[in-house]
Write an enzyme that holds these catalytic residues in place. Structure first.
Site, short mmCIF file in Angstrom:
data_model
loop_
_atom_site.label_atom_id
_atom_site.label_comp_id
_atom_site.label_asym_id
_atom_site.label_seq_id
_atom_site.Cartn_x
_atom_site.Cartn_y
_atom_site.Cartn_z
N SER A 1 116.36 81.33 6.69
CA SER A 1 117.70 81.24 5.87
C SER A 1 118.73 82.04 6.64
O SER A 1 118.65 83.19 6.84
CB SER A 1 117.49 81.56 4.46
OG SER A 1 118.31 80.96 3.74
N GLU A 2 119.72 81.13 7.14
CA GLU A 2 120.74 81.88 7.94
C GLU A 2 121.81 82.88 7.41
O GLU A 2 122.17 83.82 7.99
CB GLU A 2 121.82 80.60 8.70
CG GLU A 2 122.30 80.14 7.60
CD GLU A 2 121.98 78.69 7.58
OE1 GLU A 2 120.88 78.40 7.49
OE2 GLU A 2 122.84 77.72 7.39
N ASN A 3 121.70 82.92 5.83
CA ASN A 3 122.14 84.19 5.09
C ASN A 3 121.40 85.45 5.40
O ASN A 3 121.93 86.37 4.68
CB ASN A 3 122.57 83.85 3.70
CG ASN A 3 121.27 83.33 2.84
OD1 ASN A 3 120.48 82.55 3.46
ND2 ASN A 3 121.46 83.49 1.71
N GLY A 4 120.14 85.41 5.85
CA GLY A 4 119.66 86.50 6.35
C GLY A 4 118.17 86.93 5.90
O GLY A 4 117.77 87.94 5.45
N SER B 1 120.34 87.75 12.13
CA SER B 1 119.86 86.21 11.45
C SER B 1 120.39 85.27 12.85
O SER B 1 119.54 84.44 13.13
CB SER B 1 120.66 85.82 10.40
OG SER B 1 120.15 84.59 10.02
#
Lengths: 217, 221
Positions: free
Chosen positions: A45-48, A85
């Site tokens: 998930s690119e938010n981390g 990320s």
């Protein structure tokens, strides 16, 4: 099977056991439901974080997906900052990204982040994902709502990335880029080559092994 | 002799808040945004701000409230689609919006705080993002030169802080916060709890305390 489910089921077949995968918002989030029981993937998930799972029970504070919605996490999840990320994304550590498209063309270009004068939400993480993931699978309906082609000779909308798409899955067909050439490899059940030709503007070749998709009942 | 305390209340921030300043804010759709500090900025009435962060949240939540209250002159972000007010003001020519790919934004902030002039990234090559930028090619791969970013003030959210300013973030609330801790002249942190020095296991510190100037307890408005 409705169009979105068919596309999700077909894309699921592209994923291998152990793959690290980033799924875009919308249709791609249906894909995990169609993975064979012996295929386990790790969702980035690119938010981390790595290890996203479905929401089970009450939402936990500060646990959301990249659409800001409450989600779950699997045992062994790792959280990190945005530089890490995107190092994971850009650095080739994500095996596949699956995302929607407004237009794709025969050069492997993708446009999915803005329509000038109408819709300018921003690219978010899409440009980095399409640039860095090993496989870039565009999962979208074959034509626009008014029947216009979305698989074009040349994208008209501003690009997300140039020449990075590796496959296209629609409710009519599955295409793969082979040595820079767009190749039709599968047709959806009951769909003719003529129908695909009529609804596709791009130049492509039909694989000698082109067959009907093998989908779950 | 011990170092001066970094403990503050939200109101103590007021002298630092000025018209026309640039503010980096942690958070991803407001998860990891210090909501009490945003309230303080609203209450201070400052305007013509340049805000730098991942997204502009929504008109009702997080940094998006500054947009809705028309305090912002320029936005540097990767995504504005969840806040219709940002798009409306942009189309009306009332604010300037610079859209930056999310990974590039993270690296530009990291560079700004790390003494680096910029970074080379393949992201954006062949798109409108490359317009006006220097392109370099190594080993057959094209890269854009993306410059570092800094701000006057960074506003961050931590889960646990110690008295020295060492920070621990929770789950997906980390996002841009650790990068911004390096990249602003003054770094203000809102934390859910503030503990004595030594209470956080040193190996688990995510942002070293020397980067933090002000520590504010959440809810201490």
């Amino acid at each position: 099977m409705d169009a979105k489910k068919l596309i999700a089921a077909r894309v699921a077949q592209e994923l291998k056991d152990g793959d690290v995968v980033n799924l875009g918002i919308g249709l791609p989030t249906l894909i995990p439901d169609y993975l064979p029981t012996d295929v386990h993937i790790t969702l980035q998930s690119e938010n981390g974080f790595l290890g996203m799972g479905p929401l089970e029970g009450e939402p936990l504070p500060d646990l959301v997906n990249a659409g800001g919605k409450a989600c779950g996490m699997v045992p062994g999840t790792a959280f990190f900052d945005s530089a890490m990320s995107f190092a994971i994304i850009r650095g080739g550590h994500v095996d596949a990204t699956v995302l929607g498209g407004l237009q794709v063309d025969q050069e492997g270009n993708l446009a999915n982040w803005m329509v000038p004068g109408k819709m300018i939400p921003g690219m978010g993480g899409a440009m980095d994902l399409v640039t860095g993931a090993k496989q870039v699978i565009v999962a979208m309906e074959h034509a626009t709502k008014d029947g216009g082609a979305k698989i074009l000779k040349r994208c008209e909308l501003p690009l997300t990335a140039a020449g990075k798409v590796t496959a296209i899955a629609t409710e009519l067909a599955f295409f793969r880029f082979v040595d820079g050439q767009l190749v039709l490899t599968e047709t959806a059940p009951g769909v003719s080559l003529d129908e695909i030709r009529a609804k596709t503007e791009a130049d492509y070749v039909v694989s000698p092994e082109c067959r009907e998709m093998c989908l779950p009942a | 002799m011990s170092a001066p305390s970094k403990r503050m209340t939200h109101a103590d921030l007021r002298p630092k808040l000025k018209d026309g300043m640039s503010i980096m804010f942690g958070g991803f759709l407001a998860v990891g945004t210090p909501l009490g500090i945003v309230q303080e900025i609203l209450d201070a009435g400052i305007k013509d701000l340049t805000i730098i962060g991942n997204d502009t949240a929504t008109p009702d939540i997080g940094i998006g409230r500054l947009i809705a209250a028309r305090r912002v002159k320029k936005v540097i972000a990767s995504h504005i689609g969840t806040n219709a007010e940002t798009g409306r003001q942009m189309i009306a020519g009332e604010i300037e919006v610079e859209l930056v790919p999310q990974g590039t934004l993270a690296e530009r902030i990291r560079c700004g705080g790390s003494g680096l002039g910029g970074v080379l990234t393949p992201t954006g090559v062949g798109t409108i993002v490359e317009e006006g930028k220097t392109k370099l090619s190594f080993d057959g791969v094209e890269y854009l030169v993306e410059r570092g970013l800094r701000a006057d003030l960074a506003i961050l959210k931590a889960h646990i802080a110690d008295e020295k300013g060492n920070l621990v973030y929770r789950r997906a609330a980390r996002n841009f916060n650790p990068l911004m801790a390096l990249a602003a002249d003054f770094v203000a942190v809102e934390a859910d709890s503030i503990v004595a020095a030594g209470e956080i296991e040193p190996d688990l510190v995510m942002t070293p305390g020397v980067l933090v100037d002000a520590l504010i307890l959440s809810g201490e408005c």
